[in-house]
Enzyme design. Structure first.
Site, mmCIF file in Angstrom:
data_model
loop_
_atom_site.group_PDB
_atom_site.id
_atom_site.type_symbol
_atom_site.label_atom_id
_atom_site.label_comp_id
_atom_site.label_asym_id
_atom_site.label_seq_id
_atom_site.Cartn_x
_atom_site.Cartn_y
_atom_site.Cartn_z
ATOM 1 N N GLU A 180 0.807 -1.224 0.000
ATOM 2 C CA GLU A 180 0.000 0.000 0.000
ATOM 3 C C GLU A 180 0.841 1.274 0.000
ATOM 4 O O GLU A 180 1.277 1.748 1.042
ATOM 5 C CB GLU A 180 -0.934 0.009 1.231
ATOM 6 C CG GLU A 180 -1.821 1.242 1.281
ATOM 7 C CD GLU A 180 -2.794 1.266 2.459
ATOM 8 O OE1 GLU A 180 -2.786 0.325 3.275
ATOM 9 O OE2 GLU A 180 -3.557 2.232 2.551
ATOM 10 N N LYS A 222 -2.382 -1.873 -3.359
ATOM 11 C CA LYS A 222 -3.427 -0.996 -2.798
ATOM 12 C C LYS A 222 -2.974 0.456 -2.900
ATOM 13 O O LYS A 222 -2.413 1.016 -1.966
ATOM 14 C CB LYS A 222 -3.683 -1.392 -1.343
ATOM 15 C CG LYS A 222 -4.677 -0.505 -0.601
ATOM 16 C CD LYS A 222 -5.153 -1.143 0.688
ATOM 17 C CE LYS A 222 -5.984 -0.181 1.501
ATOM 18 N NZ LYS A 222 -6.723 -0.836 2.581
ATOM 19 N N GLY A 265 -8.954 6.782 1.196
ATOM 20 C CA GLY A 265 -8.092 7.926 1.507
ATOM 21 C C GLY A 265 -8.743 9.254 1.861
ATOM 22 O O GLY A 265 -8.127 10.286 1.637
ATOM 23 N N GLY A 266 -9.983 9.233 2.342
ATOM 24 C CA GLY A 266 -10.618 10.501 2.718
ATOM 25 C C GLY A 266 -11.613 11.007 1.681
ATOM 26 O O GLY A 266 -12.200 12.078 1.837
ATOM 27 N N ARG A 295 -12.813 3.854 5.372
ATOM 28 C CA ARG A 295 -13.815 4.903 5.600
ATOM 29 C C ARG A 295 -14.968 4.884 4.604
ATOM 30 O O ARG A 295 -16.132 5.024 4.988
ATOM 31 C CB ARG A 295 -13.138 6.284 5.591
ATOM 32 C CG ARG A 295 -12.419 6.573 6.873
ATOM 33 C CD ARG A 295 -11.458 7.713 6.723
ATOM 34 N NE ARG A 295 -10.277 7.358 5.943
ATOM 35 C CZ ARG A 295 -9.290 8.209 5.640
ATOM 36 N NH1 ARG A 295 -9.370 9.452 6.026
ATOM 37 N NH2 ARG A 295 -8.248 7.802 4.953
HETATM 38 P P1 13P Z 1 -9.289 4.279 3.788
HETATM 39 O O1 13P Z 1 -10.112 3.585 2.752
HETATM 40 O O2 13P Z 1 -10.114 4.901 4.883
HETATM 41 O O3 13P Z 1 -8.272 5.209 3.193
HETATM 42 O O4 13P Z 1 -8.455 3.178 4.537
HETATM 43 C C1 13P Z 1 -7.830 2.198 3.809
HETATM 44 C C2 13P Z 1 -6.698 1.679 4.569
HETATM 45 O O5 13P Z 1 -6.623 0.511 4.837
HETATM 46 C C3 13P Z 1 -5.633 2.607 4.980
HETATM 47 O O6 13P Z 1 -4.480 1.894 5.318
#
Ligand code: 13P
Length: 346
Positions: A180, A222, A265-266, A295
């Site tokens: 990621e 990711k 990511g917000g 999120r």
């Molecule tokens: P978000 O989709 O909220 O960005 O979180 C994904 C995630 O696993 C962050 O490490």
């Protein structure tokens, strides 16, 4: 790599890299979930965290849309209210259990406000333990800050190296690594600036993965989408975001990678779904293109639940709906009108 490892890695990829299926990231660290709970007035205790994650994972029918769930270590060791360990409950539902293995972010020395992810020390031992508890894939998050001058070459190179070392160690243990690299949405940068920095980030990452002999067939990428910063006056629309993201991914991510599962990511839940859908509508993609949202999958559901057991059903319906819409987006079959359609639980 032993034959047994390859078989394990392949079986996990076969179950996760499925068109129309995605990943639920439910691996918020305790400080992060506490922050999210507090924002909607929920007290964060070991049991409220357990109850909330049970609500998500045991949502009836969610296995039609979710192929894997990333857990935080605390949840890996917890049980459902009927006493079943969570990894077992997921396997019983046909969902692959995964685990966040990084130990968070620290300052990267000799940079201005850039960060590096820690957690490589002792990782082999921890992976062996997590695997014995049922985890079959792992997650490690690296972050990159955007400004007019950042990310620095040092941050790009060092994060790539650490991500690649982590991925190699995972594969050695028969665990599929989610790799990621998150280019942060914070700031007022344009979509063009995001594109300009994401390309070298991904390029350096795949160079490092090659150097560390990571088998690309057995990773899950990711990434973040290429999008304007949160504070940018000109917001990028789904068509622009999809075109820029696919353009950069095609330049940097080999077709050997089976699946790309974006983070949200917000972005708002609707935005994250629309952007994913637009990418799949473009067609002609060499990888499965899906989601691994925290999120964007959980926001509405957590708000509705509010820590009350009487709200579980309605919260689960909200979660199921988001999972269904993202599943459709992962096939390029989502429309905005679907936001108004009702979803029922069996
Ligand atoms: P978000 O989709 O909220 O960005 O979180 C994904 C995630 O696993 C962050 O490490």
């Amino acid at each position: 790599m032993t034959n047994t490892n390859i078989k394990e890695l392949q079986a996990t990829i076969d179950q996760i890299a499925v068109n129309g299926k995605g990943i639920l990231a439910a691996d918020e660290s305790t400080p992060t979930i506490t922050k999210r709970f507090q924002a909607v007035g929920i007290e964060s205790t070991e049991d409220t965290r357990r109850a909330y994650r049970e609500l998500l994972m045991l949502t009836p029918g969610v296995n039609q849309y979710i192929a894997g769930v990333i857990l935080f270590e605390e949840t890996l060791n917890q049980t459902t209210s009927t006493g079943k360990p969570f990894p077992k409950a997921l396997e019983d539902a046909g969902i692959v259990p995964g685990i966040k293995v990084d130990k968070g972010l620290v300052h990267l020395a000799n940079t201005t406000d850039e960060q590096i992810t820690q957690g490589l020390d002792g990782l082999p031992e921890r992976l062996a333990e997590y695997k014995s508890k049922g985890a079959r894939f792992a997650k490690w998050r690296a972050v990159y800050t955007i400004s007019n001058t950042l990310p620095s070459k040092l941050a790009i190179k060092t994060n790539a190296e650490v991500l690649a070392r982590y991925a190699a160690i995972c594969q050695e243990h028969g665990i599929v690594p989610i790799v990621e690299p998150e280019v942060l949405i914070d700031g007022d940068h344009t979509v063009e600036r995001c594109e300009e920095v994401t390309e070298p980030v991904l390029h350096a990452l795949f160079k490092a993965l090659y150097r560390h002999k990571v088998m690309l067939e057995y990773i899950i990428l990711k990434p973040s989408m290429i999008i304007s910063g949160k504070a940018c006056a000109k917001k990028s629309d789904p068509k622009t975001t999809a075109a820029a993201t696919v353009r950069v991914l095609k330049r940097t991510v080999p077709a050997a990678v089976p699946t790309i599962n974006f983070l949200s990511g917000g972005q708002s839940p609707e935005q994250a779904t629309a952007n994913l859908d637009e990418m799949n509508k473009l067609g002609n993609l060499p990888w499965n293109v899906s989601y691994s949202y925290a999120r964007a999958l959980q926001e509405t559901c957590m708000k509705i639940w509010a820590g009350k057991s009487s709200n579980i059903r309605t919260a689960q319906i909200a979660f199921l709906k988001r999972a269904k819409l993202n599943s459709l987006a992962a096939m390029g079959k989502y429309t905005e009108a679907m936001e108004k359609e009702e979803v029922t639980i069996a």
